[in-house]
Design an enzyme around this catalytic site. Structure first.
Site, short mmCIF file in Angstrom:
data_model
loop_
_atom_site.label_atom_id
_atom_site.label_comp_id
_atom_site.label_asym_id
_atom_site.label_seq_id
_atom_site.Cartn_x
_atom_site.Cartn_y
_atom_site.Cartn_z
N LYS A 136 0.84 -1.21 0.00
CA LYS A 136 0.00 0.00 0.00
C LYS A 136 0.87 1.26 0.00
CE LYS A 136 -3.67 -2.62 2.15
NZ LYS A 136 -4.33 -3.07 3.36
N GLN A 158 -5.21 -1.79 9.54
CA GLN A 158 -4.90 -3.09 8.95
C GLN A 158 -5.44 -4.22 9.84
OE1 GLN A 158 -3.38 -3.54 5.86
NE2 GLN A 158 -3.87 -5.69 6.15
N ASP A 185 -11.73 2.02 3.75
CA ASP A 185 -11.96 0.58 3.66
C ASP A 185 -13.45 0.27 3.50
OD1 ASP A 185 -9.88 -1.20 3.58
OD2 ASP A 185 -9.52 -1.21 5.73
#
Ligand code: NDP
Length: 286
Positions: free
Chosen positions: A52, A96, A119
């Site tokens: 990322k 994460q 997300d």
């Protein structure tokens, strides 16, 4: 032999459009900013966060990785997220997953501002998605939809069968396919006669987390196969689909690696830009 749906190639073409969007934002002195919160030392998480970071750097997105100790408490993590919510240079926040056991994952997900939830896991954004309204769409399902669109695969009227009902992949993907007029079946570990159901699929999506789970006898001749799985087999990565077998009967199939994965990362970039644009619109309206 099936057509290979090359995620790397599609992601690199989408990257060009994303780069143009970033250039437009920079003309307005806006640099999109993404904060990734990484708790602990999970090796797979570290690899994903590294990918990322790299993608942000390649596109000129400001990225920060907030590395926190495995032993952090929920309260301490909530304080960190609150600070990120307040920062004007950070447009997107990603925590994460998975988080260490002692942390209250749901509370942490809900603490991310819905406007920075790149997300798409916040209940507000989940609700908007299920209503078919515009919102942040979770990156993997969004990437799959982009891949289908890019490959000129019209899902309307097709029977899409998803194996897996996670909040990250299966459920949001079902909502997106439904919104595009597919007939959707979602399977899980309690599904009876799974192979009978999957054999009905025009489009079969495997998000199970078990290497080579989908075999030739589970697939209809000519089906389109999307393999979300990432499983380690020694040093090798394999999908949830037995590629060599299924390729013989499918009309199109994604490889692992190089299928859904690169699109997931590109969609994170796209969501971060959307978050930056949203903020710019809000600032203009003030
Ligand atoms: P989860 O473990 O959260 O969900 C797995 C799903 O598979 C569950 O719904 C489970 O059913 C179902 N399942 C398990 N065993 C069976 C079975 N025998 N028959 C039918 N269904 C079964 O996984 P995720 O959705 O998070 O991820 C799935 C895979 O995708 C993983 O390999 C993951 O690494 C990968 N992944 C890849 C991404 C990418 O960018 N390429 C992004 C995200 C994930 P039940 O609900 O009943 O337990």
């Amino acid at each position: 032999m099936a057509r290979i749906l090359d995620g790397k190639q599609i992601a690199s073409e989408l990257k060009e459009n994303i780069a143009l969007e970033i250039a437009k934002l920079k003309e307005q002195s806006i640099v999109p900013g993404l904060a990734v919160v990484l708790v602990g030392e999970d090796p797979a998480s570290k690899v994903y966060v590294g990918h990322k970071e790299k993608a942000c750097q390649a596109l000129g997105i400001h990225s920060e990785v907030i590395r926190l100790a495995e032993t952090i408490t929920t309260q301490e993590l909530l304080v960190q997220i609150k600070q990120l919510n307040q920062r004007s240079d950070i447009h997107g926040i990603l925590v994460q997953l998975p988080l260490p056991q002692q942390l209250d994952e749901q509370r942490i997900i809900e603490s991310v501002s819905p406007d920075k939830d790149v997300d798409g896991f916040h209940p507000i954004n989940v609700g908007l998605l299920s209503l078919g309204r515009k919102t942040f769409v979770p990156c993997t399902p969004r990437g799959i939809m982009e891949m289908l669109k890019f490959s000129a695969i019209d899902v309307a009227g097709k029977h899409a069968v998803i194996i897996g009902r996670s909040n990250i992949v299966g459920k949001p993907l079902a909502a997106l396919l439904l919104a595009q007029n597919a007939t959707v079946t979602v399977c899980h570990s309690h599904t009876v006669n799974l192979a009978q159901v999957t054999k009905e699929a025009d489009i079969l999506i495997a998000a199970v987390g078990k290497g080579r789970f989908v075999t030739e006898n589970m697939v209809k001749q000519g089906a389109i196969i999307i393999d979300v799985g990432i499983n380690r087999e020694g040093k090798k990565l394999v999908g949830d689909v037995d590629f060599d077998e299924v390729e013989q009967v499918a009309s199109a199939i994604t490889p692992v690696p190089g299928g859904v994965g690169p699109l997931t990362i590109m969609m994170l970039m796209a969501n971060t830009i959307e978050a930056a644009k949203r903020r710019a619109l809000c600032n203009k309206a003030k």
